[in-house]
Write a protein that holds these residues in place. Structure first.
Motif, mmCIF file in Angstrom:
data_model
loop_
_atom_site.group_PDB
_atom_site.id
_atom_site.type_symbol
_atom_site.label_atom_id
_atom_site.label_comp_id
_atom_site.label_asym_id
_atom_site.label_seq_id
_atom_site.Cartn_x
_atom_site.Cartn_y
_atom_site.Cartn_z
ATOM 1 N N TYR A 172 0.808 -1.239 0.037
ATOM 2 C CA TYR A 172 -0.012 -0.156 0.094
ATOM 3 C C TYR A 172 0.814 1.216 -0.014
ATOM 4 O O TYR A 172 0.782 2.172 -0.658
ATOM 5 C CB TYR A 172 -0.905 0.080 1.064
ATOM 6 C CG TYR A 172 -1.673 1.236 1.274
ATOM 7 C CD1 TYR A 172 -3.096 1.172 0.778
ATOM 8 C CD2 TYR A 172 -1.478 2.446 1.885
ATOM 9 C CE1 TYR A 172 -3.856 2.259 0.889
ATOM 10 C CE2 TYR A 172 -2.201 3.351 2.123
ATOM 11 C CZ TYR A 172 -3.746 3.232 1.357
ATOM 12 O OH TYR A 172 -4.451 4.414 1.404
ATOM 13 N N ARG A 173 1.659 1.408 0.773
ATOM 14 C CA ARG A 173 2.625 2.445 0.968
ATOM 15 C C ARG A 173 3.304 2.744 -0.384
ATOM 16 O O ARG A 173 3.815 3.876 -0.703
ATOM 17 C CB ARG A 173 3.616 2.304 1.999
ATOM 18 C CG ARG A 173 3.118 2.102 3.354
ATOM 19 C CD ARG A 173 2.767 3.522 4.124
ATOM 20 N NE ARG A 173 2.788 4.836 3.545
ATOM 21 C CZ ARG A 173 1.712 5.726 3.376
ATOM 22 N NH1 ARG A 173 0.558 5.320 3.665
ATOM 23 N NH2 ARG A 173 1.855 6.450 2.763
ATOM 24 N N TYR A 174 3.774 1.416 -1.033
ATOM 25 C CA TYR A 174 4.492 1.628 -2.135
ATOM 26 C C TYR A 174 3.732 2.418 -3.377
ATOM 27 O O TYR A 174 4.193 2.997 -4.157
ATOM 28 C CB TYR A 174 5.007 0.221 -2.689
ATOM 29 C CG TYR A 174 5.744 0.140 -3.855
ATOM 30 C CD1 TYR A 174 7.057 0.224 -3.980
ATOM 31 C CD2 TYR A 174 5.234 -0.250 -5.144
ATOM 32 C CE1 TYR A 174 7.911 0.342 -5.291
ATOM 33 C CE2 TYR A 174 5.734 -0.387 -6.295
ATOM 34 C CZ TYR A 174 7.100 0.090 -6.314
ATOM 35 O OH TYR A 174 7.766 -0.177 -7.822
ATOM 36 N N PHE A 175 2.622 1.774 -3.306
ATOM 37 C CA PHE A 175 1.660 2.157 -4.524
ATOM 38 C C PHE A 175 1.002 3.566 -4.344
ATOM 39 O O PHE A 175 0.523 4.423 -5.188
ATOM 40 C CB PHE A 175 0.325 1.332 -4.899
ATOM 41 C CG PHE A 175 1.178 0.012 -5.586
ATOM 42 C CD1 PHE A 175 1.415 0.235 -6.770
ATOM 43 C CD2 PHE A 175 0.694 -1.191 -5.048
ATOM 44 C CE1 PHE A 175 1.958 -0.914 -7.726
ATOM 45 C CE2 PHE A 175 1.293 -2.459 -5.790
ATOM 46 C CZ PHE A 175 2.115 -2.325 -6.964
ATOM 47 N N VAL A 176 1.040 4.022 -3.046
ATOM 48 C CA VAL A 176 0.786 5.498 -2.753
ATOM 49 C C VAL A 176 1.771 6.408 -3.443
ATOM 50 O O VAL A 176 1.368 7.418 -3.847
ATOM 51 C CB VAL A 176 0.597 5.720 -1.074
ATOM 52 C CG1 VAL A 176 0.613 7.247 -0.804
ATOM 53 C CG2 VAL A 176 -0.592 5.076 -0.671
ATOM 54 N N GLU A 216 -6.632 2.965 -5.687
ATOM 55 C CA GLU A 216 -8.111 2.985 -5.860
ATOM 56 C C GLU A 216 -8.865 1.408 -6.064
ATOM 57 O O GLU A 216 -9.817 1.280 -5.634
ATOM 58 C CB GLU A 216 -8.512 3.885 -7.198
ATOM 59 C CG GLU A 216 -7.899 5.295 -6.628
ATOM 60 C CD GLU A 216 -8.043 6.424 -7.939
ATOM 61 O OE1 GLU A 216 -8.661 5.722 -8.924
ATOM 62 O OE2 GLU A 216 -7.861 7.455 -7.796
ATOM 63 N N ALA A 217 -8.182 0.716 -6.750
ATOM 64 C CA ALA A 217 -8.450 -0.509 -7.118
ATOM 65 C C ALA A 217 -8.496 -1.414 -5.804
ATOM 66 O O ALA A 217 -9.368 -1.965 -5.793
ATOM 67 C CB ALA A 217 -7.875 -1.042 -8.114
ATOM 68 N N MET A 218 -7.118 -1.183 -5.137
ATOM 69 C CA MET A 218 -7.323 -2.085 -3.943
ATOM 70 C C MET A 218 -8.372 -1.828 -2.891
ATOM 71 O O MET A 218 -8.645 -2.829 -2.267
ATOM 72 C CB MET A 218 -5.856 -1.868 -3.125
ATOM 73 C CG MET A 218 -4.578 -2.263 -4.045
ATOM 74 S SD MET A 218 -2.956 -1.663 -3.141
ATOM 75 C CE MET A 218 -3.250 -2.329 -1.656
ATOM 76 N N LEU A 225 -7.124 -8.781 -1.431
ATOM 77 C CA LEU A 225 -5.999 -8.778 -0.161
ATOM 78 C C LEU A 225 -6.521 -9.791 0.750
ATOM 79 O O LEU A 225 -5.336 -10.151 1.611
ATOM 80 C CB LEU A 225 -6.171 -7.239 0.252
ATOM 81 C CG LEU A 225 -5.742 -5.903 -0.771
ATOM 82 C CD1 LEU A 225 -5.834 -4.817 -0.035
ATOM 83 C CD2 LEU A 225 -4.161 -6.349 -0.775
ATOM 84 N N PHE A 226 -7.494 -9.625 1.191
ATOM 85 C CA PHE A 226 -8.085 -10.746 2.510
ATOM 86 C C PHE A 226 -7.483 -12.311 1.945
ATOM 87 O O PHE A 226 -7.054 -12.837 2.806
ATOM 88 C CB PHE A 226 -9.632 -10.773 2.907
ATOM 89 C CG PHE A 226 -9.839 -11.717 3.789
ATOM 90 C CD1 PHE A 226 -9.551 -11.645 4.991
ATOM 91 C CD2 PHE A 226 -10.367 -12.983 3.344
ATOM 92 C CE1 PHE A 226 -9.845 -12.586 5.936
ATOM 93 C CE2 PHE A 226 -10.965 -14.045 4.137
ATOM 94 C CZ PHE A 226 -10.619 -13.619 5.721
ATOM 95 N N ILE A 227 -7.711 -12.572 0.583
ATOM 96 C CA ILE A 227 -7.421 -13.798 0.162
ATOM 97 C C ILE A 227 -5.885 -14.087 0.216
ATOM 98 O O ILE A 227 -5.265 -15.032 0.612
ATOM 99 C CB ILE A 227 -7.910 -14.135 -1.169
ATOM 100 C CG1 ILE A 227 -9.470 -14.255 -1.121
ATOM 101 C CG2 ILE A 227 -7.241 -15.456 -1.847
ATOM 102 C CD1 ILE A 227 -10.059 -15.176 -0.313
ATOM 103 N N PHE A 228 -5.038 -13.047 -0.197
ATOM 104 C CA PHE A 228 -3.698 -12.939 -0.160
ATOM 105 C C PHE A 228 -3.207 -13.162 1.256
ATOM 106 O O PHE A 228 -2.301 -14.020 1.634
ATOM 107 C CB PHE A 228 -3.030 -11.846 -0.650
ATOM 108 C CG PHE A 228 -1.717 -11.361 -0.652
ATOM 109 C CD1 PHE A 228 -0.821 -11.929 -1.545
ATOM 110 C CD2 PHE A 228 -1.319 -10.462 0.439
ATOM 111 C CE1 PHE A 228 0.593 -11.776 -1.471
ATOM 112 C CE2 PHE A 228 0.254 -10.332 0.582
ATOM 113 C CZ PHE A 228 0.924 -11.019 -0.370
#
Length: 357
Positions: free
Chosen positions: A112-116, A124-126, A135-138
């Motif tokens: 998350y911090r990386y793509f910000v 936005e897609a996440m 993300l939960f499955i991951f």
């Protein structure tokens, strides 16, 4: 099964404190202005919820670790699943899977911090329902993978029960055959010192148990190494982007640095109290180190501290949360220290007025 006062009480104390500091952390997040950290607050809340889940599992499935110089054993020491056979072993596997879940949720935070900084469209897609589900499955796959490896490769059987029988009888006065455990047995040393009845059954660790022990430990090592490597790679890229991005305002850069500093400490904590104790327990026997009960002090207690240290690290490192908490603590102190004093009489026969200072 009582081992030592520190092993018996400290994990329980840490578990209780987790339900103190994590709700406090969530309150600080929710009471903060939305504009300060945006939707990142939801990930932080998710982190706090996971910490409480981690503590719940730990309180219900208290484990102990024993090293023999040729094997490592993690077994159920107490709780509602104690003495339930394979069900207890499954509970230990799920308990161990929480270690990998902590790796998974940290990876999500780094991503998350990386793509910000690098691609806000992906953020936005996440944060859409489909993205959050992904993300939960991951996240959950990390725990499933770890627990599955434990069940498939590190389960206890007659051979391992026999191998540790003497040591457990001597150190804990329990029959190893009655315990629910996971174990990696790499080889058997000093067979001449064993009673003949044991020596006949264990001339050496069987090829099958050595094979599955090595496979299980190497897979778990691979999962741990991949997670830690990803932290380092993404962290380096984030810091480099912050340093080489003059278009971002100083205020935004400062906020990103504060958040990354907190995340870096959050990463340092599991490396020290999850990754390192696991490596010591797994590879100590390979090096011939007989850690015995020391694994309980170096590993079990350290693992139980993770859900408490995690929220504390963010509260202390983020100035907004730290200052707000200090302000809340100071209020009752100021109230207790403040007194009332009456104004001296003015000479008016109507009486004296009173004023609070």
């Amino acid at each position: 099964m009582y081992i030592h006062w520190s092993h018996h009480y400290l994990p329980k104390i840490f578990g209780i404190l987790s339900f103190v500091f994590n709700p406090l952390f969530m309150w600080l997040i929710l009471s903060e202005k939305k504009a300060s950290i945006g939707k990142y607050r939801y990930l932080l809340i998710g982190f706090a919820i996971f910490d409480m889940f981690y503590s719940t599992v730990e309180l219900f499935v208290p484990v102990a670790i024993h090293g023999t110089g040729a094997a490592f054993v993690i077994y159920l020491a107490d709780g509602p699943f104690f003495g339930t056979g394979h069900l207890g072993q499954l509970a230990v596997s799920i308990r161990c899977g929480c270690i990998s879940l902590s790796y998974g949720i940290l990876i999500i935070h780094f991503i998350y911090r990386y793509f910000v900084l690098f691609n806000t469209h992906i953020i936005e897609a996440m944060l859409r329902p489909s993205g959050l589900f992904g993300l939960f499955i991951f996240f959950i796959c990390h725990g499933i993978a770890w627990s599955t490896v434990c069940e498939m490769f590190l389960y206890g059987d007659q051979e391992v029960f026999d191998y540790i029988y003497e040591g457990f009888k001597r150190d804990y006065n329990v029959d190893s055959h009655d315990l629910s455990m996971l174990m990696a047995l790499f080889f058997v040393r000093d067979m001449r010192k064993r009673p003949k009845k044991i020596e006949k059954r264990l001339q050496d660790a069987s090829p099958e148990i050595k094979r599955r022990s090595w496979m299980g430990i190497l897979i778990l090592t691979g999962i741990s190494t991949y997670a830690v490597s990803l932290y380092i790679i993404l962290g380096w890229k984030i810091m480099k982007k912050l340093a080489d991005n003059p278009g971002v305002s100083k205020t935004t850069q400062k906020l990103h640095r504060q958040l990354f500093k907190a995340l870096a400490v959050q990463t340092f904590i599991p490396i020290c109290i999850s990754f390192s104790p696991c490596m010591m327990a797994w590879y100590g026997p390979v090096l011939g180190l007989d850690l015995g009960m020391w694994n309980n002090y170096l590993g079990v207690i350290a693992l139980s501290a993770f859900p408490v240290l995690d929220p504390l690290a963010i509260i202390i490192l983020l100035p907004n949360y730290r200052n707000k908490l200090i302000g809340v603590v100071k209020k009752p102190i100021k109230y207790l220290n403040s007194g009332t004093s009456a104004v001296q009489p003015t000479g008016d026969s109507s009486g004296a007025a009173t004023q609070l200072y």
